[in-house]
Design an enzyme around this catalytic site. Structure first.
Site, mmCIF file in Angstrom:
data_model
loop_
_atom_site.group_PDB
_atom_site.id
_atom_site.type_symbol
_atom_site.label_atom_id
_atom_site.label_comp_id
_atom_site.label_asym_id
_atom_site.label_seq_id
_atom_site.Cartn_x
_atom_site.Cartn_y
_atom_site.Cartn_z
ATOM 1 N N GLY A 234 14.835 55.204 63.013
ATOM 2 C CA GLY A 234 14.402 55.272 64.410
ATOM 3 C C GLY A 234 14.077 53.884 64.942
ATOM 4 O O GLY A 234 14.647 53.437 65.913
ATOM 5 N N LEU A 624 -0.158 53.677 49.009
ATOM 6 C CA LEU A 624 -0.067 55.066 48.545
ATOM 7 C C LEU A 624 1.025 55.240 47.494
ATOM 8 O O LEU A 624 0.880 56.038 46.582
ATOM 9 C CB LEU A 624 0.201 56.001 49.724
ATOM 10 C CG LEU A 624 -0.937 56.108 50.747
ATOM 11 C CD1 LEU A 624 -0.591 57.135 51.816
ATOM 12 C CD2 LEU A 624 -2.256 56.465 50.068
ATOM 13 N N LYS A 627 6.536 52.320 45.283
ATOM 14 C CA LYS A 627 7.994 52.283 45.418
ATOM 15 C C LYS A 627 8.418 52.383 46.882
ATOM 16 O O LYS A 627 9.174 51.556 47.381
ATOM 17 C CB LYS A 627 8.612 53.426 44.590
ATOM 18 C CG LYS A 627 10.105 53.342 44.454
ATOM 19 C CD LYS A 627 10.662 54.397 43.497
ATOM 20 C CE LYS A 627 10.436 54.036 42.038
ATOM 21 N NZ LYS A 627 11.259 54.844 41.113
ATOM 22 N N GLN A 632 9.606 49.772 52.370
ATOM 23 C CA GLN A 632 9.230 49.426 53.736
ATOM 24 C C GLN A 632 9.120 47.920 53.916
ATOM 25 O O GLN A 632 9.523 47.376 54.939
ATOM 26 C CB GLN A 632 7.896 50.078 54.101
ATOM 27 C CG GLN A 632 8.020 51.562 54.413
ATOM 28 C CD GLN A 632 6.706 52.118 54.956
ATOM 29 O OE1 GLN A 632 5.706 52.129 54.249
ATOM 30 N NE2 GLN A 632 6.716 52.566 56.187
ATOM 31 N N GLY A 698 4.997 50.032 58.248
ATOM 32 C CA GLY A 698 6.351 50.091 58.805
ATOM 33 C C GLY A 698 6.724 48.851 59.599
ATOM 34 O O GLY A 698 7.871 48.432 59.604
ATOM 35 N N GLU A 699 5.764 48.279 60.276
ATOM 36 C CA GLU A 699 6.094 47.203 61.214
ATOM 37 C C GLU A 699 5.611 45.846 60.730
ATOM 38 O O GLU A 699 6.252 44.830 60.960
ATOM 39 C CB GLU A 699 5.521 47.554 62.595
ATOM 40 C CG GLU A 699 5.898 48.991 62.882
ATOM 41 C CD GLU A 699 5.601 49.535 64.251
ATOM 42 O OE1 GLU A 699 6.099 48.983 65.232
ATOM 43 O OE2 GLU A 699 4.904 50.563 64.323
#
Lengths: 735, 201, 324
Positions: A234, A624, A627, A632, A698-699
């Site tokens: 996305g 968390l 892997k 990411q 993610g960013e």
């Protein structure tokens, strides 16, 4: 003990490597027909008419929707305000590539062929395409950050400090239009059954799609079901419910058939946003000792015509707090053009803004003859001076030191062009990463069955970020069972509500809710056990009982969940918990951090720039899953390498039409561009950011990559490139 | 990139909008009406329709296609074999990679009718009796993906690459995998998966 | 894609006969289908060349002969090609992706059409696609486009790597006309400059089919090299490329051939560089002086002036590599 942090294999990995993961366009729906969009070839003006005879006469064509026959939509509550058009509700053309018609046919081949034969007549107006020539007409965003804060901020007196300082910088950085280009094109299947609408769509936010569709078609959200178990990438462009989703539902309603609408790759360039071009003016100053004296960061961001919505790339937010600097001012302005509405793209604002800030910091460090890492450490901010708060946690210093150590930074030659092997100029550069920790309300339902298996449900999304896996881990650890005993379901608006997957907020939002719901369900088991006369635990405090390994465990013995439930005649216990932000945002400044260290190799004669070596060190709070987290991190770095060296959408100045709307000429990194990448996750156990101490990843890893590479290119060549992407022609003069 | 040999002077035939012949209109075209609703009908057969049989993953798959139908669309839209992905439809991303007689090709630029008589292998044909192909297993273990959309193409390419013998170094693997774009940026993990399956194999 | 029929000929004769009736050939299809999907090409009838016996690769002492339907990957990997005509193998391996090379053919590669974004999108004007409609690239996005051989009507660059390699080797194409007659054409005469008819790209007669490419053997061919400069490390069209072949026994340049890609409206031979080196002692300075002459007559557009510099440097690097 426990799975949290461990490198567990992705629970949906088997589906993905066998081709059995089902993406939006891949659901089998009987009687399906195919819709294809037709888009404008002018950027401004008005449709004066359509010639549809030829297209209508072509084999298999069922329907052609134009503004003349389109269903009238409502803009009721719930419709995402950012994306109001174009939905074929009028004949105005506001950008090149705007949807003007939808062709529905019985097969995809036929729909595509007929769409190419729809003729549109226009009255053409002059289009505004050159943002840089319009900076004097820039305007203040109407709703910057959705009204959460003003577009400008100021502390101290940056102008006076700048005038007085020893080292000064007053430069402009430019970032281009970039397109997300997830590998899965945006796709929707829409089916009406009476007044109930089901859509399978590729989205980062099923709940937003649900309310938007309900709003457009005058339905209650309960009449709309949105399904999306897998998203083929996305990066922000599937965050909004863009018009093709609604148009697919409209086509299904008008034909009375289920409709599949998949964007072509070319249409992906005008249908679901992009990172807008930015022009960023940086004025910065430092004293001889390397102390930052002032920062002024004025960002201009390309916009569409304002009636399409609003998006402003918030480039200067990191500038407000990242360094200890007494005098800081930032501003954000928009420039309206005849381009589509821009949107969030991976680290919106931070990725583009930190290219400018972290390049400027490098430039200042060079001016005062300091090592760029030492300069950053010299100006390390222990508190957030903009918000006037402490950081919830900040392990940036560890990112600096561990990253530098792993990279071997101290062997760096101070002078540009000081590291050369034959024709190859070697450059080492670094930059800082930061991204806010966001959290929204999320709801999770947990059901513990008699056999000890656990079903966890939430209407969230997995963009490939690992939601399925890490939520299963959180549930497993909370309930003291193996991950294999947990099934996590997401991607269905019929499940409990969760927020859009954007702003790296999925883990900080949903994971605490998973833990809370598991705790609540476990509490019910404890209550059952305490009230069970055979167990004799009636007088015990609930905390004396543990739920783990499929049993309730007391001081003297354990009882299997199956046995406990059987005695009460129950087949399961369940619980639903909502979890949301507390007062942490009031008390703390919430951010993730990181550092990038990169070696580039530049062919001194040919100007080819290649990334040869990469180390990134990151503070993401509590990891968390080592892997999926590493994936990411390397993914964000790769996205950043593309931004730094390759990606740029070319817009024809005359027509406002995109010239490279394909992924042969919109160049993204391939395997050969990406070296081995070393990632370091620094230790930072805390629970101030949120109950699990997770910051999202993610960013963050893409923030600062472009600056680190630009700084490395400077170190290699002595040439300071202040625009992206950095290309061969920018460094040819270095031979 | 390559194209066809073409009749020589590229004159007027290429320039205008030469219209496709409209064959068999009478029995298949339903004129659109402003109100929009049409009687449901299954895809009508036209003069262009061809009945073909493709050999996919060892099975004969009968299909009705047009000459213009790509192998990719035939697999996804008709054969319900959606493991093969459409990313760009122009041969630029590799998501649609399949094997034709053991060679990797992009199915988006392959006409289905021209794939007749060839052994077609898709991602669904790699695992044997539910046991993952070693390359599939290595991708899962090394997390050689995130969103998973490019993954079938990456795996089909990787299996072919190993057969071709282009595994001499990481640099060689990268070069020979460069036809498969991964926008999530799993490249280092994919290289590790390929290296790993070569070492184990 | 608009509908078409597909004819499967049983031999060369029926193939060219079908072409005489207006059919179009499809080889690998990797470019044609892209163009058809973009509505740039709208063939009514395609003639499938795959069944024809045109895939053979034959190397003799004197020459290399490549069937027009030989796949790029097969030619690139052929041991004789690798050993004796390395520039051919290198140019092919620098082209496209492994998958596309498994599909693309030698004949088709030579006839692939420009990557100019204005040409490939029917939403733009383009003199090559729609004669007389104009060339917005001249004032528009032209970084990737040509600086040599352009006209006021078209500045598209020729995209083939292979063609650049082949023209320095004095390759020729074997042709078969619709009436069955055959002829051999020097490859350098195959492509036309745009002039005021940019839509006319080759000198082929209507329906004429490329059946093979033949390449003479030479000492220079054995010491040949292809260099491709691009933003991305792989799978991208050339910004600039250089093909060189050198025979420089005993320190004197006996035979030298140089051409460039990414800069020309067609595969671009650089006689000015060759003449400066032929018969001269092979010295680093001689190479540098000769390379500095590359690109005589270049006419850059607004965004691609840097290609003049890059061309000279790419030629020099290729010369250095081939003579090292």
């Amino acid at each position: 003990m426990g799975s949290i942090g461990k490198p567990i294999d992705r629970v949906d990995g088997h589906l993905k490597v066998t081709g059995h993961a089902t993406y939006a366009a891949e659901f089998t729906v009987p009687d399906l027909v195919h819709a294809v969009l037709v888009q404008s070839t002018i950027a401004a003006g008005r449709i004066t008419g359509f010639d549809l005879a030829e297209a209508k006469s072509m084999p298999g064509v069922l329907l052609i929707i134009t503004p003349d026959n389109a269903l009238r939509l409502t803009q009721a509550k719930g419709v995402q305000q950012a994306v109001k058009a174009p939905l074929l509700q009028d004949r105005d053309i506001l950008f090149n590539g705007q949807h003007v018609a939808v062709v529905v046919a019985d097969t995809l081949d036929r729909a595509l062929a007929a769409a190419a034969r729809v003729r549109v007549r226009y009255q053409r107006d002059e289009a505004v395409t050159d943002m840089d020539a319009m900076l004097d007409q820039a305007y203040v965003p109407k709703s910057f950050r959705n009204g959460a804060r003003p577009a400008d901020s100021r502390r101290g007196d940056p102008e006076a400090a700048h005038d007085a300082a020893f080292a000064k910088l007053d430069v402009t950085y430019i970032t281009p239009i970039e397109h997300h280009n997830p590998m899965e094109p945006h796709a929707t299947i829409a089916r009406w059954q009476g007044d109930k609408l089901t859509v399978w769509t590729s989205t980062q936010g099923i709940s937003g799609a649900q309310t938007t569709l309900a709003g457009h078609f005058g339905l209650d959200p309960s009449q709309v079901r949105v399904i999306c178990p897998f998203v083929g990438g996305g990066f922000g462009c599937k965050g909004n419910t863009w018009p093709p989703v609604t148009l697919a539902a409209m086509a299904a309603k008008m034909t009375g058939r289920p409709v599949k609408l998949v964007l072509t790759r070319a249409q992906m360039f005008t249908s679901n946003g992009y990172r807008p071009r930015t022009v960023q003016k940086l004025r910065a100053s430092a004293e001889t000792d390397g102390s930052l004296q002032s920062l002024r960061h004025d960002g201009f961001s390309l916009m569409s015509q304002p009636n399409l919505g609003e998006f402003c790339e918030p480039v200067a937010l990191s500038t407000e707090f990242l360094y200890a600097c007494p005098n800081v001012a930032v501003s954000h302005r928009l420039v309206a053009t005849n381009m589509p509405l821009p949107t969030y793209m991976r680290a919106p604002g931070e990725a583009s803004g930190m290219f400018a800030l972290e390049s400027a910091i490098d430039e200042l460090a060079a001016q005062v003859r300091m090592d760029p890492l030492a300069f950053r450490m010299r100006n390390y901010a222990e508190n957030d001076a903009h918000e006037g708060k402490p950081y919830a946690s900040k392990a940036l210093m560890a990112c600096y030191t561990q990253g530098a150590q792993a990279f071997g930074w101290k062997a760096r030659g101070a002078a540009p062009r000081s590291m050369r092997e034959g024709n190859v100029l070697i450059g080492w550069g670094m930059a800082t990463a930061t991204y806010p920790t966001n959290r929204q309300k999320a709801t999770v339902r947990v059901r513990i069955a008699a056999d000890g298996s656990v079903l966890v449900q939430s209407g969230t999304q997995d963009l490939g970020t690992g939601t399925y896996t890490v939520m299963s881990q959180v549930a497993a650890d909370t309930l003291g069972i193996p991950v294999s005993r947990v099934r996590f379901e997401l991607g269905d608006s019929a499940l409990p509500h969760a927020p859009v997957s954007g702003g790296s907020s999925t883990v900080p939002s949903v994971a605490p809710a998973v833990a809370a719901a598991c705790e609540a369900a476990a509490g019910k088991l404890r209550d059952l056990a305490r009230s069970d006369p055979h167990l004799g635990w009636g007088d015990l405090d609930a905390s004396a009982l543990q739920v783990r390994e499929g049993a309730v465990i007391g001081p003297d013995r354990r009882i299997a969940i199956a046995a406990l439930l059987a005695r009460r005649g129950q087949s399961f216990v369940d619980a639903t918990s909502e979890s949301g932000p507390g007062d942490e945002k009031k008390r703390f400044s919430l951010h993730a951090f990181g550092s990038h260290f990169v070696e580039v190799r530049v062919d001194a004669d040919l100007g080819e720039i290649r990334v040869a070596r990469y180390v990134g060190a990151f503070d993401v709070g509590q990891p968390l899953n080592a892997k999926t987290l590493r994936s990411q991190l390397i993914g964000g770095i790769t996205y950043g390498i593309g931004m730094a060296l390759l990606e740029e959408t070319h817009v024809d100045g005359e027509t406002g039409r995109i010239v490279n709307a394909n992924i042969a000429e919109y160049v993204v990194p391939v395997h050969a561009d990406i070296p081995a990448i070393e990632t370091i996750v620094v230790e930072n156990a805390e629970s101030r950011s949120n109950p699990l101490g997770v910051k999202g990843a993610g960013e963050l890893p893409m923030v600062g990559v472009a600056a680190a590479i630009a700084n490395a290119v400077y170190h290699a060549t002595g040439m300071r490139v202040r625009k992206l992407p950095i290309r061969i022609e920018d460094v040819l003069g270095s031979a | 990139m390559s194209t066809v040999s073409r009749r020589g002077v590229l004159g007027a035939t290429l320039t205008g909008l030469a219209l496709a012949p409209q064959r068999g209109q009478a029995d298949e075209t339903t004129p659109a009406s402003p109100s929009g609703t049409q009687a449901p009908s299954s895809p009508a057969r036209s003069a262009e329709a061809l009945d073909i049989v493709l050999q996919v993953n060892g099975s004969a798959v009968p299909l009705t296609v047009e000459p213009r139908t790509t192998l990719l669309d035939a697999l996804r839209e008709q054969a319900q074999l959606t493991g093969t992905k459409k990313g760009c439809d122009h041969g630029s991303c590799g998501a649609c990679t399949v094997h034709l007689d053991g060679r990797r090709v992009v199915s988006c630029l392959t006409l289905a009718v021209r794939a007749q008589g060839k052994a077609i292998t898709t991602i669904e044909g790699l695992a044997v009796n539910g046991t993952l192909h070693p390359v599939q297993a290595a991708f899962a273990e090394q997390d050689g993906f995130q969103c998973g959309y490019c993954t079938p193409g990456q795996i089909m390419s990787a299996v072919a690459l190993i057969d071709e013998g282009h595994t001499g170094s990481d640099a060689e693997i990268r070069e020979w995998m460069s036809g498969n774009i991964c926008r999530c940026g799993a490249y280092p993990n994919i290289v590790a998966a390929i290296r790993g399956s070569v070492q184990e194999g | 894609m608009q509908a078409f029929t597909l004819t499967t000929p049983d031999g060369l004769e029926s193939a060219t006969a079908a072409a005489a009736q207006g059919g179009r050939y499809i080889g690998g299809g990797t470019d044609l289908l892209q163009l058809a999907k973009n509505d740039v090409e709208t063939p009514d009838r395609l003639i499938d060349l795959e069944p024809l016996p045109l895939t053979e690769i034959t190397a003799t002492d004197d020459a290399l002969r490549l069937g027009a339907m030989a796949r790029m990957s097969d030619v690139a990997a052929h041991p004789a090609v690798v050993a004796r005509w390395p520039v051919i193998s290198q140019s092919l391996l620098a082209s496209a992706s492994p998958q596309v090379r498994n599909m693309g053919t030698i004949g088709g590669n030579l006839l692939q059409r420009t990557r100019c974004g204005y040409f490939r999108d029917t939403g733009f004007a383009c003199n090559k696609r729609a004669p007389g409609s104009g060339c917005p690239a001249i004032q528009g996005e032209n970084r990737m486009l040509a600086i040599l051989g352009t006209s006021d009507h078209c500045i598209a660059s020729h995209p083939s790597d292979l063609a650049v390699a082949l023209i320095i080797l004095d390759a020729s194409v074997e042709l078969r006309a619709t009436d069955g007659t055959t002829r051999t054409l020097p490859l350098s005469d195959l492509h036309r400059l745009p002039g005021d008819t940019p839509h006319v790209e080759t000198t082929l007669a209507p329906g004429e089919l490329i059946t093979a490419v033949s390449v003479p053997a030479s000492r220079a061919a054995m010491r040949s090299h292809y260099l491709k400069v691009r933003d991305r490390a792989s799978f991208e069209f050339a910004l600039v490329s250089a093909a060189v072949a050198v025979d420089a026994g005993a320190g004197t340049v006996h035979d030298i051939r140089v051409a460039a890609g990414g800069v020309g409206a067609k595969p671009w031979r650089l006689p000015e560089v060759e003449e400066a080196l032929r018969g001269r002692p092979l010295t680093p300075k001689a190479l540098a002086d000769a390379a500095a002459l590359a690109g005589q007559g270049a006419k850059p557009a607004s965004q691609n002036g840097f290609k003049q510099v890059l061309l000279r440097r790419a030629v020099l690097r290729a010369l250095q590599t081939a003579t090292a």
